[in-house]
Every structure is written in C-alpha cells, then in structure tokens.
Design a protein around this motif. Sequence first.
Motif, PDB file in Angstrom:
ATOM      1  N   THR A   8     -10.989  -7.093  -2.444  1.00 23.69           N
ATOM      2  CA  THR A   8     -10.385  -7.971  -1.447  1.00 23.69           C
ATOM      3  C   THR A   8      -8.896  -7.669  -1.310  1.00 23.69           C
ATOM      4  O   THR A   8      -8.216  -7.315  -2.278  1.00 23.69           O
ATOM      5  N   SER A   9      -8.441  -7.730  -0.078  1.00 23.42           N
ATOM      6  CA  SER A   9      -7.024  -7.547   0.237  1.00 23.42           C
ATOM      7  C   SER A   9      -6.505  -6.111   0.040  1.00 23.42           C
ATOM      8  O   SER A   9      -5.302  -5.890  -0.044  1.00 23.42           O
ATOM      9  N   ALA A  10      -7.430  -5.155  -0.012  1.00 19.00           N
ATOM     10  CA  ALA A  10      -6.997  -3.768  -0.238  1.00 19.00           C
ATOM     11  C   ALA A  10      -6.669  -3.051   1.063  1.00 19.00           C
ATOM     12  O   ALA A  10      -6.140  -1.946   1.044  1.00 19.00           O
ATOM     13  N   GLY A  11      -7.007  -3.661   2.205  1.00 20.30           N
ATOM     14  CA  GLY A  11      -6.638  -3.050   3.476  1.00 20.30           C
ATOM     15  C   GLY A  11      -7.798  -2.523   4.310  1.00 20.30           C
ATOM     16  O   GLY A  11      -7.610  -1.669   5.178  1.00 20.30           O
ATOM     17  N   LYS A  12      -8.997  -3.073   4.102  1.00 19.30           N
ATOM     18  CA  LYS A  12     -10.155  -2.605   4.880  1.00 19.30           C
ATOM     19  C   LYS A  12     -10.019  -3.020   6.346  1.00 19.30           C
ATOM     20  O   LYS A  12     -10.123  -2.190   7.253  1.00 19.30           O
ATOM     21  N   SER A  13      -9.765  -4.330   6.558  1.00 16.98           N
ATOM     22  CA  SER A  13      -9.624  -4.802   7.951  1.00 16.98           C
ATOM     23  C   SER A  13      -8.397  -4.173   8.590  1.00 16.98           C
ATOM     24  O   SER A  13      -8.403  -3.841   9.773  1.00 16.98           O
ATOM     25  N   TYR A  14      -7.344  -3.994   7.798  1.00 22.58           N
ATOM     26  CA  TYR A  14      -6.128  -3.357   8.300  1.00 22.58           C
ATOM     27  C   TYR A  14      -6.467  -1.959   8.838  1.00 22.58           C
ATOM     28  O   TYR A  14      -6.015  -1.552   9.895  1.00 22.58           O
ATOM     29  N   GLU A  40      -2.998  -8.577  10.731  1.00 21.95           N
ATOM     30  CA  GLU A  40      -3.350  -9.888  11.302  1.00 21.95           C
ATOM     31  C   GLU A  40      -2.637 -10.151  12.616  1.00 21.95           C
ATOM     32  O   GLU A  40      -3.159 -10.805  13.497  1.00 21.95           O
ATOM     33  N   SER A  79      -9.223 -13.700   3.925  1.00 23.31           N
ATOM     34  CA  SER A  79     -10.207 -12.711   3.484  1.00 23.31           C
ATOM     35  C   SER A  79     -11.465 -12.759   4.361  1.00 23.31           C
ATOM     36  O   SER A  79     -11.929 -13.829   4.758  1.00 23.31           O
ATOM     37  N   SER A  80     -12.032 -11.562   4.633  1.00 21.06           N
ATOM     38  CA  SER A  80     -13.260 -11.502   5.430  1.00 21.06           C
ATOM     39  C   SER A  80     -14.420 -11.957   4.558  1.00 21.06           C
ATOM     40  O   SER A  80     -14.646 -11.394   3.496  1.00 21.06           O
ATOM     41  N   GLY A 136     -14.739  -8.106   1.079  1.00 24.22           N
ATOM     42  CA  GLY A 136     -14.075  -7.676  -0.154  1.00 24.22           C
ATOM     43  C   GLY A 136     -14.957  -7.792  -1.385  1.00 24.22           C
ATOM     44  O   GLY A 136     -15.663  -8.776  -1.561  1.00 24.22           O
TER      45      GLY A 136
HETATM   46  N1  ATP Z   1      -1.748   0.205   4.331  1.00 25.18           N
HETATM   47  C1  ATP Z   1      -1.188  -0.994   4.531  1.00 25.18           C
HETATM   48  N2  ATP Z   1       0.078  -1.099   4.944  1.00 25.18           N
HETATM   49  C2  ATP Z   1       0.647  -2.291   5.150  1.00 25.18           C
HETATM   50  N3  ATP Z   1       0.011  -3.470   4.980  1.00 25.18           N
HETATM   51  C3  ATP Z   1      -1.269  -3.445   4.584  1.00 25.18           C
HETATM   52  C4  ATP Z   1      -1.935  -2.208   4.334  1.00 25.18           C
HETATM   53  N4  ATP Z   1      -3.167  -2.500   3.950  1.00 25.18           N
HETATM   54  C5  ATP Z   1      -3.272  -3.832   3.955  1.00 25.18           C
HETATM   55  N5  ATP Z   1      -2.146  -4.404   4.325  1.00 25.18           N
HETATM   56  C6  ATP Z   1      -1.894  -5.853   4.445  1.00 25.18           C
HETATM   57  O1  ATP Z   1      -2.522  -6.473   3.319  1.00 25.18           O
HETATM   58  C7  ATP Z   1      -3.170  -7.690   3.702  1.00 25.18           C
HETATM   59  C8  ATP Z   1      -4.643  -7.648   3.355  1.00 25.18           C
HETATM   60  O2  ATP Z   1      -5.258  -6.605   4.068  1.00 25.18           O
HETATM   61  P1  ATP Z   1      -6.712  -6.731   4.716  1.00 25.18           P
HETATM   62  O3  ATP Z   1      -6.962  -8.090   5.246  1.00 25.18           O
HETATM   63  O4  ATP Z   1      -6.916  -5.577   5.594  1.00 25.18           O
HETATM   64  O5  ATP Z   1      -7.573  -6.578   3.387  1.00 25.18           O
HETATM   65  P2  ATP Z   1      -9.150  -6.506   3.270  1.00 25.18           P
HETATM   66  O6  ATP Z   1      -9.454  -5.398   2.345  1.00 25.18           O
HETATM   67  O7  ATP Z   1      -9.814  -6.466   4.581  1.00 25.18           O
HETATM   68  O8  ATP Z   1      -9.410  -7.866   2.522  1.00 25.18           O
HETATM   69  P3  ATP Z   1     -10.734  -8.822   2.517  1.00 25.18           P
HETATM   70  O9  ATP Z   1     -11.872  -8.044   2.059  1.00 25.18           O
HETATM   71  O10 ATP Z   1     -10.371  -9.932   1.595  1.00 25.18           O
HETATM   72  O11 ATP Z   1     -10.920  -9.289   3.906  1.00 25.18           O
HETATM   73  C9  ATP Z   1      -2.921  -7.837   5.179  1.00 25.18           C
HETATM   74  O12 ATP Z   1      -1.794  -8.670   5.332  1.00 25.18           O
HETATM   75  C10 ATP Z   1      -2.586  -6.455   5.657  1.00 25.18           C
HETATM   76  O13 ATP Z   1      -1.752  -6.486   6.799  1.00 25.18           O
END
Ligand code: ATP
Length: 707
Positions: free
Chosen positions: A84-90, A96, A202-203, A237
């Motif tokens: 979670t929060s590793a940047g998948k949706s990003y 966001e 988080s998704s 996540g």
């Molecule tokens: N490579 C990056 N550069 C800058 N900011 C990032 C990067 N990756 C992620 N972030 C930031 O970190 C936060 C979490 O990212 P994101 O929501 O994409 O995570 P996720 O893996 O989809 O999490 P989850 O599974 O919980 O939904 C967001 O605020 C996003 O903008």
Amino acid sequence: MTTSPLEVFIRFRPATKASKDIVVEPNNSNMSVINPINKSKLNFTYNEVMQNATQEEVYSKVCKKSVQHVLDGYNSCIIATGQTSAGKSYTIVGDEALTYKTRGMIARSIEEIFKTAESRPGVNFDVKFSVIEILNDKIVDLLQASSKQKQTDPPQIMESNGKQVIKNLTQIQLHNVSEGLELLFGAESCRSTGSTTQNPQSSRSHVIYLITIRQSSRTEDTIAATESKLYLVDLAGSEKMQSDSMSSYINKSLAALEQCITNLAQNQVHVPFRQSKLTHVLRDCLGGSSKTALIACVRPDEEFVLESIQTLRFAQRAVNIKTEAAVNVINRMFEAGGDQRQINSQVTQAVSEALEGQGGIGQLQAKVLRELEAENRKLKAEILLITGAEAKFQATEQDGLRKQVDNWVADAARLPELQSRADYQFCLEYMKQKIQSQPSSNSLRLNLASPPQLLTQINANANTQQVQQSARSDSKAQPSSRGATRTYGQIAESNGLSVSTKLTFEMASTLKNDEKKLDLSQTHSGDKLEADENDRFELFRRSENGTELSKELQGARTLTKSLKEEQKSVEGEVKKLGEEVNKKKTVLAEKALVFKQNGGENANQNVVNFQQNQNQVKLLDEMQKMSTDIQQTVNKIDQLIQKREQIQDQIDTQKIKEEYARRKLMVAFEAYCAGLNKKSSQVVKDNSEEKENLLYSTILNRTKQRK
Ligand SMILES: Nc1ncnc2c1ncn2[C@@H]1O[C@H](COP(=O)(O)OP(=O)(O)OP(=O)(O)O)[C@@H](O)[C@H]1O
C-alpha cells in the motif's frame, strides 16, 4: 504467434528515510536487499529498476511499447503491484490531484492511440474504453456506476470462441482524448477507497482499465480487421491489513494471483485462474495471448524493508513467465452475420412489445424525447442566465462609471474610481460622446485634457484592490454586494451554471485581473497621452503580430459559432425524427391491435378462413418491416444525441481556445503598448503545454462538478 517473457520492472517511490540495505547495481537491473530478520542477502534481477523515474520516463520504458503492441493488433497488459502507498495508482492513473504533468499511463496511452490514429488516415479506428473494479470478489462496472444509470445485469466472465469476454460490460466509444479523460476521472471518483496506516486514500479494490481498439482498412476491400486490447491494472495494496472482510478479499485475491504466477513460472499444467475474479479476468493476460509487463512499486524506506522484500520476491517469480501473443484478427463476414442475427432478434422483440401494447420502442422514444427536451430547457435557461447575468453585470458597472464621469465633469476634484483599463476606456468613450453632444462644454474639454490623472487613479485602485482581494481570500469572506466586486465566476456559480460556462466567466475575470496588474505608467511617456487607446489598438491590430493574433481569435470565434449552428441543426433533426417515430408507432400499435383481434399468431393455424390467414401473414410482415424501420430511426436518434453531446464538448474546448487566443492578443497588445514589440513574440509564445494543462484541468473540473 510470438513467445515473449513477461517483462518485470521495479519502480521506487521517493523515500522519506531510504534504507541502506536496499542496493541497486549500476546496471539498474540487479539489486540486493539485506533481510532484517536473518541478515541474509537477497539478490534480484529484473528488466529494470527505476529509482527516480518521472511519469514520462516510466511511460516510455514500460507502457509505450505495450501501446505499440496493441496498435499492431496484439493484446497487452500492464499490472501494477506492490504494498500500500507504494505508487501503483500514481503509476497507472496519476497523483491524487490528477495534474497534467503527473498524469499516469492511461491518459498517456489514450493520447498515443489517437496520435497514431491521426497518422494512419487509411485505417478506421474504433476505440472503446471500459473500467472494471473487482471489489470483494465481485465485478463492478465503473463506467456504469459513474453514469448514474440504473444498474443493468452485472458483468460476467464468459467464454466465446475460445476467448474470454466480459458480458454486460459497458464499453464506451472514444472519439478523442478528452472523452477518455472524462470517463477516466468519472470512474476514478466511483472507485472504492479507504484509509490504511500508510495511505489515507488507499485503493480498496483492484481496478482494470481496458482500452479496446478495432482497426480496419478504410480503403482496401479486405474482410479482415483486428481487435486488440490494452489492460492497465491497478491492484489493491498488499499490506498486512486490518482483519475486515474487505481486506480479507484483497489478500485472498492477491494470494490467488501469486499462486497463478508461481504455477505459470513452473510450467505447471493446472493454473487456478478461477480461484478469484481477479485471476479469472487476468487469465488471458497471464497465461494466454497477451504481451504482459509487471511494474512492482516499492517504498525503499527503512521501515518497509520487509514489505519491499515481499514485493520483490513476487516480481522475481513473474520474471520466468512466458506468454504467447498472437495478432487478433477478426472476420468481418462472421461479424456481419452476427449483426444480422442481432437485428432479427431485435425485430422479433419489437413486434412482440408492440403486440403487448407497451412498446420498448415507445418507451425508448419517450425517454429520448424527454431527455432532449430537458437538455433543451437547461440549455435555454443557461443561455438566458449567461446573457442576463453578464448584461446585468455590465449594466451595473457601466451605469456606475457614467455617474462618476458626470460627477467629475461637475467637480474636477471628484476623480472617478477606475479599476481597470477597460473602465478607463469606457470613461474616455463616454466623455467623447458627451463632448459631441455638448460641444461648448469647457469643463468637459478640460477634463479630457487631463487623462494622466485618471491613469494614476487606475493604478492606485488596482493596487488597493489586489490587497483587498488577498485579504478577502485569506479570511474567506463573502464577496461584497457591490456588483463590480463580484467575479463573473461567482455570478455564474450563484446562478447554478455548468463548470464550462463558469470557467469561461472565471477566465474573463482572470483576464480582467491581469489587466489590473499591468503597470500602465509604462504605456505612456511623460504627462501627455500619446494616442487614444482605441487608436493604439487599431494600430496594433494592423501590425503583423496583431493581425495574426486577431485572426486567430476571430478563427476560434467563427469555429465556435459554426459548432453551435451544427448543434442546433442536429437538435432540429432529432426533433423531426422523434415526431416521425411517434407517428409510425401509432400506426404500428393500430396494426398490432387488428392483428391481435384477428387471433394473433394462432391465426396461422386457422385453415378455415384462408383469406384471413393470408391477411394476418401480410400484417405481420408489415409490422415487422415497420418495427425495423422504427428501430433504425430510434438508433439514428441515439446517434444524433451522442453527436450533439460530442459537439457540446467541442464547444467547451473551443471556448477555452478562444479565451486563450484572447489572452494572447491582450498580452501582445500590452507588450506593444509598452514598446516591447520586439519581445512580444516571446511573451506570447504558443506554449502548447500550457494549453494542454488548461484542457486537462478543465475536463477534470467538469467531471468533478458532474459528480
Ligand atoms: N513516484 C512517485 N513520485 C511522487 N509521488 C509518488 C510516487 N509514487 C507515489 N507517490 C505518492 O504517494 C502516495 C501514495 O501513492 P498511491 O496512491 O499511488 O499508492 P498505491 O500503491 O496505489 O496505494 P494503495 O494500494 O494503498 O492504493 C500518493 O500521494 C502519490 O502521489
């Protein structure tokens, strides 16, 4: 058929406190991690480990190739995984705030697809977009959810001709990038999210974005066409989560995915794709005919080393998977047969509905007309509000200015309170008119001879106004009741106008503020006004830059006008066709009644009265033809309504372009006035990124507003 290994990429999210135990080799392919539990060193090898990559770089390295495969007729898939929060949706969608610069793979893929479509004029492109959410092991159609229409049958995974298809899934045709973005943002707002310890947004579900491209030749008479799909998968996540049922579904489906990947990597005969909806939907991407890439997102912080190892191990297993991709050729002859069969069944249904006396066509037609009428009413009200509000706004402001000039003429000490160049210009015009109507008035002449005083006043007011404005926005106070201090946007908002309309108002207001900020003292040398504002504008308009920019603005306005005319004519056509359908429906219902009174379909078996039997057959035939005809007209109405919507979107976009052209013209004019003509070409440099930014945020705002 080509056998290709699954490509595996690692993407690091910027770390708050990076772990020294995670080391990436200079070749950016090998990396190692020291396991904090037993201090053993774990080595990994991937296609690439991206540590500080921008969205643009990630797209070029991971996704661009996949989009190209899809354009070549193969299915492609990109799966984003990680804690979670590793940047998948990003990675897949964007951040966001959904800014243009940090837009994710979906927006970039759609842009690329339409760019390619433009460069292949001989190919007919049919691009469709769908969004599937897998929530608690159930498939949810996010486009259906975001359309706010009544839920039809839920999507179902089916097999057809050896291929996997998702029945009942909404597929919306895209005609341009904007439409794709609009659907994407709409779907995003319906996605299930929740808070985890590391990510407040988080998704809580897996989301699969599906772009289907059908290509056929516009020129050659071939029977083959290709249909290929791009799957962009944003997994939920993988965190040690709370023990709620939602988290348990997420963990189960991720475990199923891991199991499938392990079995595939070991070439096992049985792969348990049906264990979860997620693996079932992704079956073709992992074990079938797709070129697939995995992007594993990692948080290389000290506190997440264990989670990172888990993600890296999962990704390492996927390295060994191979898929066999083949170009997806479809046969048009078969398709044509399919279409015909569909039409036949529609006719049968339409006739039986007419016989029932409560036609689906009738309902559909009534619905279409109701929608159109409602849309028309909204449109008219909106136009009335815009023109009314604007006129009222201007009238209040201009009346005030006239009064101030009258006072000034009566008493030279009472300088008008001017707030902008436009105010100044209006006052000069008004004074000129007064002089013409009262040529003997000395005080008027005297006042007209001292415009620099007015200019000083404008600048002083502009500065005070700026301070007041920032104080107002700091305290979030309501705007003052005085007409002139209300922004166009506020007027629009209070009147419930749509965002696109509001945006245009806001832009007008921004422009006005920009004008206020100008240092008008630069425009004039000494105390004497060099030339009348209008004359200077006229001179500028005739200059090379001025002519070009005026033409651009005029061009944008003409295009908006012609789009509005086109929209009006589409509306007229829909209305005409609607009336036609109503008339035909009445005749059909009468025939259906006669048919029913004469024994309905059973009359065929009634051999006693041959003539009556013949009449019934004839009547049935006529009814079938009529219902086909009605159905086709209704389909045409549907297409026209869609066309009207598309034109509306083009108008919205055009308005932005118009405003942009106007802004460029104004900036160039100011530069000209300030004697900066030489630099003006730089000032008004056509910055396409700014334009794109403007478009991107407009669509985003518009979608948010609709929610
Ligand atoms: N490579 C990056 N550069 C800058 N900011 C990032 C990067 N990756 C992620 N972030 C930031 O970190 C936060 C979490 O990212 P994101 O929501 O994409 O995570 P996720 O893996 O989809 O999490 P989850 O599974 O919980 O939904 C967001 O605020 C996003 O903008």
